[in-house]
Design a protein around this motif. Structure first.
Motif, mmCIF file in Angstrom:
data_model
loop_
_atom_site.group_PDB
_atom_site.id
_atom_site.type_symbol
_atom_site.label_atom_id
_atom_site.label_comp_id
_atom_site.label_asym_id
_atom_site.label_seq_id
_atom_site.Cartn_x
_atom_site.Cartn_y
_atom_site.Cartn_z
ATOM 1 N N GLY A 683 0.817 -1.211 0.000
ATOM 2 C CA GLY A 683 0.000 0.000 0.000
ATOM 3 C C GLY A 683 0.848 1.256 0.000
ATOM 4 N N GLU A 686 2.280 1.682 -3.508
ATOM 5 C CA GLU A 686 1.300 2.182 -4.476
ATOM 6 C C GLU A 686 0.970 3.646 -4.221
ATOM 7 O OE1 GLU A 686 -1.094 -1.021 -3.482
ATOM 8 O OE2 GLU A 686 -0.400 -2.282 -5.139
ATOM 9 N N ASP A 691 -1.059 5.800 -6.865
ATOM 10 C CA ASP A 691 -2.307 5.032 -6.942
ATOM 11 C C ASP A 691 -2.923 4.955 -5.550
ATOM 12 O OD1 ASP A 691 -4.395 3.321 -7.416
ATOM 13 O OD2 ASP A 691 -3.210 1.828 -8.507
ATOM 14 N N ARG A 693 -6.076 4.933 -4.585
ATOM 15 C CA ARG A 693 -7.224 4.039 -4.426
ATOM 16 C C ARG A 693 -6.750 2.623 -4.108
ATOM 17 N NH1 ARG A 693 -9.392 0.227 -7.134
ATOM 18 N NH2 ARG A 693 -7.983 0.565 -8.892
ATOM 19 N N GLN A 694 -5.808 2.118 -4.912
ATOM 20 C CA GLN A 694 -5.304 0.776 -4.662
ATOM 21 C C GLN A 694 -4.570 0.715 -3.328
ATOM 22 O OE1 GLN A 694 -5.853 -1.934 -6.262
ATOM 23 N NE2 GLN A 694 -4.353 -3.346 -5.356
ATOM 24 N N SER A 696 -5.218 2.433 -0.628
ATOM 25 C CA SER A 696 -6.212 2.388 0.443
ATOM 26 C C SER A 696 -6.799 0.991 0.590
ATOM 27 C CB SER A 696 -7.328 3.397 0.170
ATOM 28 O OG SER A 696 -6.819 4.713 0.193
ATOM 29 N N GLU A 697 -7.025 0.317 -0.537
ATOM 30 C CA GLU A 697 -7.554 -1.048 -0.475
ATOM 31 C C GLU A 697 -6.563 -1.987 0.205
ATOM 32 O OE1 GLU A 697 -8.686 -2.310 -4.354
ATOM 33 O OE2 GLU A 697 -10.263 -0.805 -4.576
ATOM 34 N N ARG A 698 -5.277 -1.812 -0.100
ATOM 35 C CA ARG A 698 -4.256 -2.655 0.532
ATOM 36 C C ARG A 698 -4.239 -2.436 2.047
ATOM 37 N NH1 ARG A 698 -1.835 -6.511 -2.979
ATOM 38 N NH2 ARG A 698 -1.016 -5.484 -4.820
ATOM 39 N N ARG A 924 -1.327 -9.313 -10.256
ATOM 40 C CA ARG A 924 -2.159 -9.327 -9.050
ATOM 41 C C ARG A 924 -1.402 -8.766 -7.863
ATOM 42 N NH1 ARG A 924 -2.809 -12.498 -4.646
ATOM 43 N NH2 ARG A 924 -1.221 -13.956 -5.320
ATOM 44 N N GLY A 927 -0.728 -4.932 -8.503
ATOM 45 C CA GLY A 927 -1.875 -4.098 -8.819
ATOM 46 C C GLY A 927 -1.806 -3.500 -10.211
ATOM 47 N N SER A 929 -2.009 -4.218 -14.706
ATOM 48 C CA SER A 929 -2.641 -5.091 -15.691
ATOM 49 C C SER A 929 -1.579 -6.034 -16.262
ATOM 50 C CB SER A 929 -3.243 -4.265 -16.832
ATOM 51 O OG SER A 929 -2.213 -3.702 -17.633
#
Length: 976
Positions: A683, A686, A691, A693-694, A696-698, A924, A927, A929
């Protein structure tokens, strides 16, 4: 016992045979070629009944190598290495003739019947992971000595974690024996090591599909002596079974048993298809078939369903309650009917687990309990007691006394095998099932490896069981012991306030009855955890523990060293400089394994405390020493935990590729705290790249998966990371909310050293929301609370808060100088990212003060530094600021300026590539593509002039850009 050809004189049933392997010629060929030509493991995946086991059996029949076949059973809690141990026993009657080293003595807990043939047991290891690793090495030595060329595992989705670690260990050798396994993807637990095993590079994966109509016809024909089957009948069966081989076979057998298929005058006669009724499931087909069998056959099927696995007819007869003649007759009927199979050792078992489960669940509760009791009592008379199975049978029989006895023995074997998680679950089952009562509850809780608990929910269940026991009839000493274990449990479960209150209440009783436990209780109270007690309260408990240790009787050396380590660490966490003196006075050498473990733990804990103070050089020296001791003495769990701390230190000090490399490898770690640390680091990475958003998800995932950290953990406190993300995203209210609880805790405890990470973030947020007076008070409290401490972290944070206040007061020139001082303080730690951000703030203040040229020059340097560090999101912000001043820097930040060097993101990608990850797996983890990953790979290949991904991996390892896989910090045993 198998069926004969149509028309045989042995009766109607003999006309139906076991089907041939149909429609799998290509699959079988692919498996054989993979074993002959490719080095990695071979896996056969598919749903129940698709034919995985039959395909594996045919493969083994054709192979020349000695095969070790481990069959995993659906036990409620798989027992440690049970499938492998049973397979070795089947393959070898003893080990007296084998050339084994002293290492094989570690196998005694697994093979007690061979104790007189194995070397002496080695010294016990204090670290469970090290014990497990030693056991696995010993088991591999035994497998090699037996000449095993092929290691096959059936139904690996039911394997225990240690068996899966053995498979990973064997696969990492890239030598014999070759590994082949079958499993059902839909039944693999999310946290299972099997996912890691089947996802690694070099795996040959085969997924047999269902039969088509032609294949259905061939399979049925093979059961009917090769006689042709009409296309109409084949289509009928295919439509009712979806081409699932097991379903086809069961339907044909049921139709045959009903006389819907009969052999007359050399031909199969079938009733009108419109009149045929086929059950909707395999379960229904099996139940209808078994209802047509004789009483003896039904009895032996029920006994086998309860016993599980392949068993001797004598044991089956005993459990079924029939004579051996009756049992053999019934077994012969079931084998002829295709429900059972017979192995070369004359043992019998269900041909498919679905049939076994169907028969088992069709039994009434009373009948199941009666059969489990018979099975337990029969297995008690066996020469080798399989204690895990005995525990299961007596649990299901409702015999609490024997369940508890054998579960405790099974837990002991699991611990000695380095499998604390299984030991924890076995004892948890006993305690929550109320099979142990009174003082026995406390005794079992004391023996439980609480760190192996899979989350906090099981600990809460234990708390409830122990509370109930503590309220029962106990002696005063037993009541004190129960209260002590209850307080320990509450601490582990995170209920620190209640645990502290309970522990304070029982300390007098512990001092009287169990002084060593009293010292441990006092040291837990001395740890400044998430209670509102001030630091002085904890210091008082620390001094009381010291007085108790100094008095008679003298503690054992290991316990004394443990206290000295904890005292030094606790003083440092309390912000007391005396902790450094205590740390320097710790013994340099340990003699016993326990003392060496305490020494390594001391290096690790004091190294982590040094990070809180900002003494990063001292922290790295001690953490490296801890890692070296842990590696040398195989304290694998400690090694993993130290690796996580070092990764955070790498991140802070600028070695970000190494930190991200560790985080990527630790995402699949067994311990929640390691996964949480990995997610937190990813996190942060990123966020630095822009990034948010990613990122925060982590961070949210890290908070969800790990046991909660607090402000004493510094940069590893998720609330500090959340606040950092919120400030960067321009959401000051969110930053204030994230730091509120931590700030209140610090203020209540008066431990302002803990606030070094969050103080600048909170003050930024207060100023951004116009709460200037509150920001001044917060800064003053922090400065006063850390004054006089030789803590570089607190000093740098204090300089930054002063700069923030100066800027808020409208003094840009003064603020610029203060930001530059803060930047120099961060750089001295070193924390290069924070240093660059402070210099960016200084440059912006210079712009506000009209010093454009000086500011632009500084911003250019900051841009280059952030780009080199991989903080491309921050670098983009600086680039935009320069563009506002009319200074253009070509391209997006992070892309120019690398030349032939790999960029930080390319290093991240290539580091995972070296580990054997696919593009999809790398995407994955990072984070990204998969297309972006491929671009980075191609760019790195061009820079290294590598014609392939393999050549690239070799080139970056040889150049030192990426460490070889074996040198990477390990999230758990199986990566080494």
């Amino acid at each position: 016992m198998s069926g004969t050809a149509p028309g045989s004189a042995s009766g109607r049933r003999a006309g139906l045979g076991v089907p041939r392997l149909v429609g799998r010629v290509r699959d079988l060929s692919l498996l054989g070629r993979a074993l002959d030509e490719r080095p990695g493991p071979v896996v056969v995946a598919g749903e129940a009944g698709i034919g995985k086991s039959r395909l594996l059996a045919e493969l083994l029949r054709q192979r020349p190598e000695t095969a070790l076949v481990a069959v995993c059973l659906p036990f409620r809690e798989p027992y440690t290495l049970g499938p492998v141990v049973d397979a070795v026993r089947t393959l070898a009657g003893g080990v007296a003739d084998l050339s084994l080293t002293g290492l094989a003595g570690a196998l005694r807990p697994l093979f007690p019947e061979w104790a007189d043939q194995l070397p002496p047991a080695p010294e016990p290891l204090p670290d469970a992971a090290a014990a497990r690793h030693r056991l696995l090495r010993a088991l591999v030595e035994l497998i090699d000595a037996l000449g095993v060329g092929l290691f096959a595992v059936e139904d690996a989705h039911w394997a225990d974690e240690t068996t899966l670690e053995l498979l990973l260990f064997l696969c990492a050798r890239r030598a014999h024996p070759r590994v082949v396994l079958t499993y059902r993807p839909e039944d693999v637990r999310p946290d299972s090591l099997l996912r890691r095993l089947v996802a690694q590079s070099g795996v040959t994966r085969l997924e047999p599909g269902p039969m088509d109509t032609a294949g259905t016809a061939d399979l049925v024909s093979s059961m009917l002596g090769g006689e042709p089957v009409s296309a109409e009948f084949a289509a009928f069966l295919h439509g009712h079974t979806d081409g699932l081989p097991l379903a086809i076979e069961e339907c044909v057998r049921l139709l045959y048993d009903r006389a819907d298929l009969v052999w007359e005058d050399g031909a199969w006669l079938r009733r009108d298809l419109a009149e045929l009724v086929v059950p909707p499931s395999i379960r229904d087909a099996v139940l209808e078939r078994t209802s047509r069998l004789g009483p003896a056959t039904g009895a032996v099927l029920a006994a086998l369903a309860v016993l599980e696995g392949d068993q001797r007819p004598t044991l089956v007869a005993e459990v079924a309650g029939v004579s051996l003649d009756e049992a053999e007759s019934g077994l012969a009927e079931a084998v002829a009917g295709g429900l059972l199979h017979e192995d070369r050792g004359s043992r019998v078992g269900f041909r498919h687990i679905l049939a076994a489960r169907t028969v088992y669940h069709a039994l009434g509760g009373l009948e199941r309990g009666r059969l489990h009791l018979r099975a337990g009592e029969a297995l008690e008379r066996e020469p080798v007691r399989r204690v895990a199975e005995l525990a299961r049978h007596f649990r299901e029989a409702g015999d609490d006394g024997r369940w508890a006895v054998y579960a405790e023995q099974a837990a002991d074997r699991a611990v000695s095998s380095g499998d604390p998680r299984t030991a924890f679950v076995l004892l948890l089952d006993v305690l929550t099932g109320r099979a142990a009562r009174g003082a026995a509850v406390s005794r079992l809780v004391q023996r439980m490896p609480l760190y192996a608990a899979p989350g906090n929910a099981p600990l809460s269940e234990l708390v409830a069981a122990l509370r109930e026991a503590a309220d029962g009839e106990l002696t005063p000493q037993e009541r004190t012991e129960a209260a002590w274990q209850l307080a320990r449990l509450m601490f582990h479960a995170g209920d620190v306030e209640a645990a502290s209150a309970e522990m304070e209440r029982i300390v007098p009783g512990l001092v009287r009855d169990r002084p060593a436990a009293a010292v441990r209780a006092m040291m837990m109270l001395a740890r400044p955890l998430a209670t509102a007690h001030p630091a002085a309260h904890h210091r008082e408990w620390l001094e009381r523990a010291g007085r108790l240790v100094a008095g008679p009787p003298d503690p054992v050396p290991e316990d004394r060293l443990s206290f000295l380590v904890d005292r030094a660490d606790t003083l440092l966490v309390l912000g007391d400089p005396e902790g450094w003196t205590a740390a320097r006075g710790l013994p340099a050498d340990g003699t016993s394994p326990g003392e060496v473990l305490q020494q390594a733990r001391g290096f690790a804990n004091i190294g982590e405390a040094a990070m809180l103070w900002g003494r990063y050089g001292d922290a790295r020296q001690r953490l490296d020493a801890a890692a070296a001791l842990a590696r040398r003495h195989q304290y694998l769990r400690l090694h993993d935990l130290v690796g996580a701390t070092l990764a955070h230190l790498d991140w802070l000090t600028g070695a970000r590729s190494a930190a991200v490399h560790w985080a990527a490898s630790a995402l699949d770690a067994d311990e929640p705290v390691l996964r949480a640390d990995a997610l937190l680091l990813l996190g942060l990475d990123e966020a630095a790249r822009g990034d948010h958003r990613q990122a925060s998800e982590r961070v949210r995932a890290a908070i969800a998966v790990g046991r909660p950290r607090g402000p004493a953990d510094g940069s590893r406190d998720p609330s500090a990371v959340v606040a950092r993300l919120a400030v960067a995203a321009g959401r000051p209210e969110e930053a204030l909310a994230a730091t509120e609880a931590a700030w209140r805790l610090v203020a209540a405890k008066e431990l302002w050293l803990w606030a070094a990470e969050i103080a600048p973030l909170r003050i930024r947020a207060l100023l951004a929301t116009g709460r200037v007076a509150e920001a001044r008070r917060a800064a003053a409290a922090f400065t006063a609370g850390t004054r006089g401490l030789d803590a570089p972290m607190a000093a740098a944070a204090g300089k930054l808060t002063a700069a923030l206040l100066a800027r808020a007061e409208g003094e840009p020139a003064d603020a610029a100088g203060r930001f530059e001082e803060a930047g120099a303080a961060w750089a001295a730690l070193p924390r290069p990212h924070d240093a660059l951000l402070a210099r960016e703030d200084a440059a912006c203040c210079r712009l506000a003060a009209g010093e454009r040229d000086r500011a632009v020059a500084a911003l250019r340097e900051v841009f280059d530094g952030l780009t080199s560090l991989g903080a491309t999101g921050d670098a983009d912000r600086v680039r935009r600021r320069l563009a506002d001043e009319g200074v253009r820097i070509g391209g997006r930040a992070g892309r120019p300026g690398y030349g032939d060097r790999l960029s930080p993101r390319e290093l991240d990608v290539v580091g995972l590539l070296v580990e054997g990850r696919t593009s999809a797996q790398i995407a994955r983890v990072l984070g990204l593509s998969p297309r972006t990953v491929e671009k980075h790979v191609l760019s790195a290949m061009r820079k290294r002039n590598a014609p392939s991904r393999t050549a690239l991996a070799v080139a970056v390892v040889e150049s030192g850009d990426v460490p070889p896989p074996g040198n990477a910090p390990r999230p758990h045993l199986t990566t080494g």
